[in-house]
Design an enzyme around this catalytic site. Sequence first.
Site, short mmCIF file in Angstrom:
data_model
loop_
_atom_site.label_atom_id
_atom_site.label_comp_id
_atom_site.label_asym_id
_atom_site.label_seq_id
_atom_site.Cartn_x
_atom_site.Cartn_y
_atom_site.Cartn_z
N HIS A 1 -52.89 2.26 -34.28
CA HIS A 1 -51.33 1.87 -34.04
C HIS A 1 -50.94 2.14 -32.44
O HIS A 1 -49.95 1.51 -32.21
CB HIS A 1 -50.70 2.46 -35.05
CG HIS A 1 -50.89 1.89 -36.27
ND1 HIS A 1 -50.48 2.78 -37.51
CD2 HIS A 1 -51.38 0.77 -36.84
CE1 HIS A 1 -51.07 1.79 -38.49
NE2 HIS A 1 -51.41 0.83 -38.15
N ARG B 1 -34.84 -9.77 -56.22
CA ARG B 1 -35.40 -8.52 -56.47
C ARG B 1 -36.95 -8.29 -57.15
O ARG B 1 -37.43 -7.41 -57.79
CB ARG B 1 -34.49 -7.64 -57.73
CG ARG B 1 -33.25 -7.52 -57.27
CD ARG B 1 -32.36 -6.46 -58.05
NE ARG B 1 -30.97 -6.40 -57.60
CZ ARG B 1 -30.11 -7.23 -58.11
NH1 ARG B 1 -30.22 -8.31 -58.93
NH2 ARG B 1 -28.68 -7.14 -57.45
#
Length: 368
Positions: A254, A123
């Site tokens: 992109h 985490r």
Amino acid sequence: MEDQYAAVNVDTPGGRYLIRIGPGRLDALAESVPADASALALVTTQTVADLYGQRVLDTLSATGRRVVQVVLPDGEVHKTQASLDKIYDTLLEHQLDRKAVLVALGGGVVGDMAGFAAATYMRGVRFIQVPTTLLAQVDSSVGGKTGINHRLGKNMIGAFHQPIAVEIDTDVLQTLPHREISAGLAEVIKYGMIMDQGFFDWCAEHMAALRHLDTAPLMYAIQRSCELKAQVVSRDERESGLRAILNFGHTFAHAIEAGMGYGQWLHGEAVGCGMVQAAQLSQRALGLANSDVARITDLVLATGCPIQPPAMPIEQWMALMQSDKKTQAGQIRFVLLESIGLARVDAAPDKDVHAVLQAGVPQAGAVS
Ligand code: NAD
Ligand code: GLY
């Protein structure tokens, strides 16, 4: 030698840290290792490991910590879940705990992946960016965007996770191929275009020296780029507004990268070409002066990046640009320039976008 560095502070809600920029920083990484680090995990690629791996392992081992190493396959096509799993496997097999610190050594691909591994392992653990491409030094190592590609889109899986330090060794650029230098310079000049006309002018004056990797101008270009990026991410870490201007040219870029197949065009090359297209769109949609479009075109050309977009059907361009993360309610949004140094994010009329996509090779050399 190791003391001769420039420092830039980054201050975000997700973390405050120092960027150190200078020659020989690979030998001084211990300065960025926190006192309570339980172990260090060096994440790199084969190419970079062959050049700098042992030296960095020695530097890190000299801190007295256990050091493990993950060597990933090289390239954008490997910015995948499989590479990420390889990092997790090593961390778990060596039982690294939550006080472990990852060290990302390499270009933006490694930095983004190691950062995402750090964001998610147990985490969240700490990580240090040690960028070794110019693009990574001036952009991807700063600001905490981390992630991997999905087969349906670039950087689609990720997290914001700030590094605890960024260590930029300017010497390592000597081994970087010229094409990669040009790609990094595209991101350098981007900062001038979107937020600092004075820096744009400075880049235009010093482009030959930058391509030649002259130390003083190179240090200044990296420092100024990091300062400008730090200003933006300090005000808008999570891209709720302002930070999107850092994506100038990226909507077109992109589409180029995905349309041509990842790795065919370098990310920075696609950004260079995309900034010329975005300038043309700004001229049509916002009335950006023709002389500014010409200066932008000339400066991209001067970096050595291509300015001619690849041939793709307009429908394909539009479909690829639609999947950009700035798209809202199906409407593509672009970073547009009102003038050099002043950017804003907006939608643009389809007819203007189509006109740009249909345009031929931009006119370079309009400004000497
Ligand atoms: P890259 O990481 O693929 O590195 C380019 C090549 O240079 C690789 O082959 C690498 O092994 C090699 N290399 C690295 N350092 C070297 C050195 N010193 N000498 C010789 N060879 C060296 O590409 P990149 O251009 O650094 O990064 C592109 C990636 O960065 C893309 O995935 C892009 O999405 C990402 N990116 C992220 C952010 C962000 O904010 N997180 C911003 C911009 C780009
Ligand atoms: N490179 C774009 C950003 O960091 O937001």
